[in-house]
Write a protein that holds these residues in place. Structure first.
Motif, short mmCIF file in Angstrom:
data_model
loop_
_atom_site.label_atom_id
_atom_site.label_comp_id
_atom_site.label_asym_id
_atom_site.label_seq_id
_atom_site.Cartn_x
_atom_site.Cartn_y
_atom_site.Cartn_z
N GLY A 35 -4.30 -13.04 54.56
CA GLY A 35 -5.14 -11.86 54.47
C GLY A 35 -4.55 -10.82 53.53
N LEU A 36 -3.24 -10.59 53.64
CA LEU A 36 -2.59 -9.59 52.80
C LEU A 36 -2.59 -10.02 51.34
N LEU A 37 -2.31 -11.29 51.07
CA LEU A 37 -2.30 -11.78 49.69
C LEU A 37 -3.70 -11.77 49.09
N THR A 38 -4.71 -12.09 49.88
CA THR A 38 -6.09 -12.09 49.38
C THR A 38 -6.52 -10.68 48.97
N GLY A 39 -6.16 -9.69 49.78
CA GLY A 39 -6.50 -8.31 49.44
C GLY A 39 -5.65 -7.77 48.31
N LEU A 73 -13.69 -4.46 45.98
CA LEU A 73 -14.12 -4.70 47.35
C LEU A 73 -14.97 -5.96 47.45
N GLY A 74 -15.84 -6.16 46.46
CA GLY A 74 -16.69 -7.34 46.46
C GLY A 74 -15.89 -8.64 46.38
N TYR A 75 -14.71 -8.59 45.77
CA TYR A 75 -13.87 -9.78 45.67
C TYR A 75 -13.49 -10.36 47.03
N ILE A 76 -13.38 -9.49 48.06
CA ILE A 76 -12.95 -9.99 49.37
C ILE A 76 -14.05 -9.83 50.42
N THR A 77 -15.30 -9.66 49.98
CA THR A 77 -16.41 -9.50 50.91
C THR A 77 -17.00 -10.86 51.28
N PRO A 78 -17.03 -11.22 52.55
CA PRO A 78 -17.61 -12.51 52.96
C PRO A 78 -19.11 -12.52 52.72
N PRO A 79 -19.72 -13.68 52.53
CA PRO A 79 -19.05 -15.00 52.57
C PRO A 79 -18.68 -15.56 51.21
N ILE A 80 -18.99 -14.82 50.10
CA ILE A 80 -18.83 -15.44 48.78
C ILE A 80 -17.96 -14.62 47.85
N GLY A 81 -17.11 -13.73 48.40
CA GLY A 81 -16.18 -13.01 47.53
C GLY A 81 -15.26 -13.98 46.80
N MET A 82 -15.04 -13.75 45.50
CA MET A 82 -14.31 -14.70 44.67
C MET A 82 -12.89 -14.94 45.16
N ASN A 83 -12.19 -13.88 45.61
CA ASN A 83 -10.82 -14.04 46.06
C ASN A 83 -10.72 -14.89 47.33
N LEU A 84 -11.78 -14.91 48.12
CA LEU A 84 -11.78 -15.75 49.32
C LEU A 84 -11.74 -17.23 48.93
N PHE A 85 -12.54 -17.60 47.92
CA PHE A 85 -12.54 -18.99 47.46
C PHE A 85 -11.19 -19.35 46.84
N LEU A 86 -10.64 -18.43 46.04
CA LEU A 86 -9.37 -18.71 45.38
C LEU A 86 -8.24 -18.84 46.39
N ARG A 119 -11.68 -14.79 58.16
CA ARG A 119 -11.15 -14.05 59.31
C ARG A 119 -9.86 -13.33 58.95
N ALA A 120 -9.03 -13.96 58.15
CA ALA A 120 -7.76 -13.35 57.75
C ALA A 120 -7.98 -12.12 56.88
N ALA A 121 -9.04 -12.14 56.06
CA ALA A 121 -9.27 -11.05 55.11
C ALA A 121 -10.06 -9.89 55.69
N LEU A 122 -10.63 -10.04 56.88
CA LEU A 122 -11.47 -8.97 57.45
C LEU A 122 -10.73 -7.64 57.61
N LEU A 167 -10.57 -6.04 54.37
CA LEU A 167 -11.90 -5.56 53.98
C LEU A 167 -12.13 -4.16 54.52
N VAL A 168 -11.73 -3.92 55.77
CA VAL A 168 -11.88 -2.59 56.37
C VAL A 168 -11.04 -1.56 55.60
N VAL A 169 -9.81 -1.94 55.24
CA VAL A 169 -8.94 -1.04 54.48
C VAL A 169 -9.59 -0.67 53.15
N PHE A 170 -10.15 -1.65 52.45
CA PHE A 170 -10.78 -1.40 51.15
C PHE A 170 -12.05 -0.55 51.30
N VAL A 171 -12.81 -0.78 52.36
CA VAL A 171 -14.01 0.03 52.59
C VAL A 171 -13.64 1.51 52.74
#
Length: 639
Positions: free
Chosen positions: A336-340, A579-592, A606-609, A612-616
């Motif tokens: 989660g931390l690395l994805t964000g 923010l869009g990079y880690i937004t489910p279900p199709i944020g690019m960083n989630l796939f990477l 689930r790890a990135a949620l 996501l709140v921090v970025f919001v």
């Protein structure tokens, strides 16, 4: 060669007679773009030196701008060669092999036709009835010679796209035959062509969904729309797009884009990541949340200079994941931390999206200098950085032990810190060199970018790992070609997007959007909220470079209508794409992240949620606290 005939080695038997020829072309392309990037770097440096003697290089600015055009075209050809032209759709990833091959051939057929149309239009732009071949780039070198890279580039791009359309000769014949038929159709003088516009746009849309490159989507749509408007294909429509692409190079700030990107790529190819991790770990490794601080700062630094968060996750994920796991963070918290953290850095200078936003916005009725957008991103970027570090500290396991299980030995710590600081001195000075050159007044933005690229090249050459390689000169063109691939792909999109934007302006689409918005949305605060929601969706569906090129010309007039500062609007735009990079279900960083760490998407989401709140929270603060963006440019630039 004769020994390979009849060999039982499958690799040898799979070689074709044309493979050596293609290898030669590949090396020529790599070397040509390396030489062009090298010239773009050295010319501003020579200008700085010669200025001290009240002299200069004749036509230096124009030469650099045409080198950008060369990099755009050759970089696009290399991107096509490597099948890495940016596309909007990942739909084909879910298709089985036979269907995927069919989808690829269909999208390639449309791509070949569009590229061939751009070749014909470029040729007509230079040699057609109304062509202007007057003027010289520098004494003895006619200007139209430099323009020849347009038809040559699109011709090579067409050949590459044909080659990539299938693995059988009959598959490669399909786009050739269909394109020939479409050219006949385009030249035919219909009494009324408007009825064909929507069916052809649907064809372009289908090709986009099936994986056609973004430049094909934009150029194809522009070709269809201008043709439906009354032009002839390619006698009138093609030259319009070629002219828009050529006019793009006249933007003086565009030269900074490949130079800062080159600095990032050279930095990423050495041992800089290991040295920076060692330094930051020595500084913060033993404080609370130290591993999280190390992760966030290193990811941010590399995203700043590579311009793409995906590169950061793929390149540094394997190095930083063990650091977090050793500190007891666990798989989910670490991922989660690395994805964000992978998307941090976009708002810090001299990150590529900041430069690109400045260039595109400046063609859309506003003027944003590089200094303004760089300064405007510093405090918002720092806010997101601090929030992410704060999250990492709060999520640190309570019983995390020091790596050696012992207390802090000041002598050992000071010795390690000194070694780490000495080893990473070059990397830490790079942003200092870039910003000092930019804001000191001794160099123009282009010259500051050249200084940064030259400094990064010195770091690359003296890197201990590289010094031991006797084939460094053989490796360097490949590194520069990789940079040119990214830059060329982006510039190619930007150039054809200018043609699409030209049509939108001609049809007054931005003005209609402004009229609709001002009639239906009364409060600027409501407008910003709706803009945020829209941009988050854009960030999920599009990569950051495509989003800047396509969306910015539409939202800049809207921001002006609601009195939003253009620099503030730009930072809001880029922050939402992060923010869009880690937004489910199709944020690019989630796939990477799922690909890099070999974990299922459900686990990564689930790890990135929490991130996501921090970025919001960070994006809302950036959006509704304008001073965070506008205060620093006002103080430093007096605006």
């Amino acid at each position: 060669m004769s020994e390979e005939i009849g060999s039982n080695d499958p690799e040898v038997n799979s070689r074709k007679w044309w493979d050596p020829v293609l290898a030669v072309f590949n090396r020529l392309e790599n070397w040509s773009i390396a030489i062009a990037l090298g010239a773009m770097m050295l010319l501003p440096l020579l200008e700085i030196v010669m200025r001290q003697f009240d002299s200069g290089i004749s036509g230096n600015s124009a030469i650099q701008q045409h080198l950008v055009l060369f990099v755009a075209m050759v970089g696009g050809v290399i991107a096509a060669r490597e099948a890495r032209l940016l596309s909007l759709s990942t739909f084909t990833a879910y298709l089985k092999s036979g269907y995927a091959a069919a989808a690829k051939n269909i999208s390639s057929t449309v791509a070949v036709f569009v590229s061939a149309s751009l070749f014909a239009g470029s040729w007509a732009y230079i040699f057609g009835e109304f062509a202007d071949r007057e003027g010289e780039l520098f004494p003895g070198f006619p200007l139209w010679w430099a323009k020849l890279i347009l038809p040559f580039g699109f011709f090579m791009l067409t050949l590459r796209l044909i080659w990539q359309s299938g693995d059988r000769w009959w598959l490669r014949l399909i786009p050739i035959v269909v394109s020939a038929g479409l050219f006949y159709f385009g030249f035919y003088e219909f009494e009324e062509v408007s009825g064909f516009v929507w069916p052809l746009l649907i064809v372009v849309l289908i090709a986009t969904v099936l994986g056609a490159p973004i430049f094909v989507t934009l150029a194809g749509a522009a070709l269809v729309l201008f043709w439906g408007w009354g032009g002839y294909w390619p006698e009138e429509v093609g030259p319009i797009l070629a002219l828009n692409l050529y006019d793009l190079v006249k933007s003086p700030m565009l030269v900074t884009l490949p130079l800062f990107t080159l600095a990032g790529y050279l930095l990423a190819q050495g041992q800089s990541s290991q040295r920076l991790i060692r330094l930051i770990n020595a500084l913060f490794g033993r404080v609370r949340g130290g591993p999280a601080i190390v992760t966030v700062l290193v990811c941010t630094f590399f995203t700043v200079f590579t311009g793409a968060s995906g590169v950061t996750i793929l390149a540094l994920g394997g190095l930083l994941m063990p650091v977090l796991l050793a500190a007891g963070y666990g798989d989910r918290r670490s991922i989660g931390l690395l994805t964000g953290a992978g998307s941090l850095g976009v708002l810090f200078p001299p990150c590529l999206p900041l430069i690109l936003y400045s260039v595109v916005a400046s063609t859309s009725r506003v003027s944003i200098s590089l200094e303004q957008i760089f300064l405007g991103g510093l405090l918002p970027g720092t806010l997101l950085l601090v929030l992410t570090i704060g999250y990492g500290i709060l999520r640190e396991p309570k019983k995390a032990a020091s790596p050696d299980g012992a207390g802090l030995d000041l002598g050992v710590w000071a010795k390690e810190l000194g070694k780490a600081a000495w080893g990473a001195t070059g990397e830490m000075l790079l942003p200092v060199v870039a910003l000092f050159a930019l804001f000191s007044g001794y160099a123009t933005p282009v010259e500051a970018a050249a200084v940064s690229a030259f400094y990064a090249m010195i770091l690359y050459i003296v890197d201990a790992k590289v010094v031991r390689k006797v084939y460094m000169l053989k490796e360097l063109p490949g590194v520069m070609a990789e940079c040119g691939l990214l830059v060329g792909g982006v510039l190619l999109i930007l150039g054809v997007a200018m043609g699409f934007t030209n049509y939108l302006v001609t049809e007054m689409i931005p003005d209609q959007l402004v009229t609709w918005a001002t009639e239906n949305i009364e409060s600027p605060l409501v407008f910003l909220l709706l803009l945020n929601l829209f941009l988050i969706v854009v960030g999920c569906l599009m990569d950051i470079f495509s989003a800047i090129i396509v969306i910015v010309p539409l939202i800049v007039p809207l921001g002006a209508a609601f009195g939003i500062d253009p620099v503030h609007l730009g930072i809001i735009f880029l922050a939402n794409l992060q923010l869009g990079y880690i937004t489910p279900p199709i944020g690019m960083n989630l796939f990477l992240a799922s690909y890099r760490f070999e974990k299922p998407m459900s686990m990564v989401i689930r790890a990135a949620l929490p991130m996501l709140v921090v970025f919001v929270v960070g994006v809302l603060l950036i959006t509704y606290w304008p001073a965070l963006t506008t205060w620093l440019p006002g103080v430093v630039l007096g605006q």
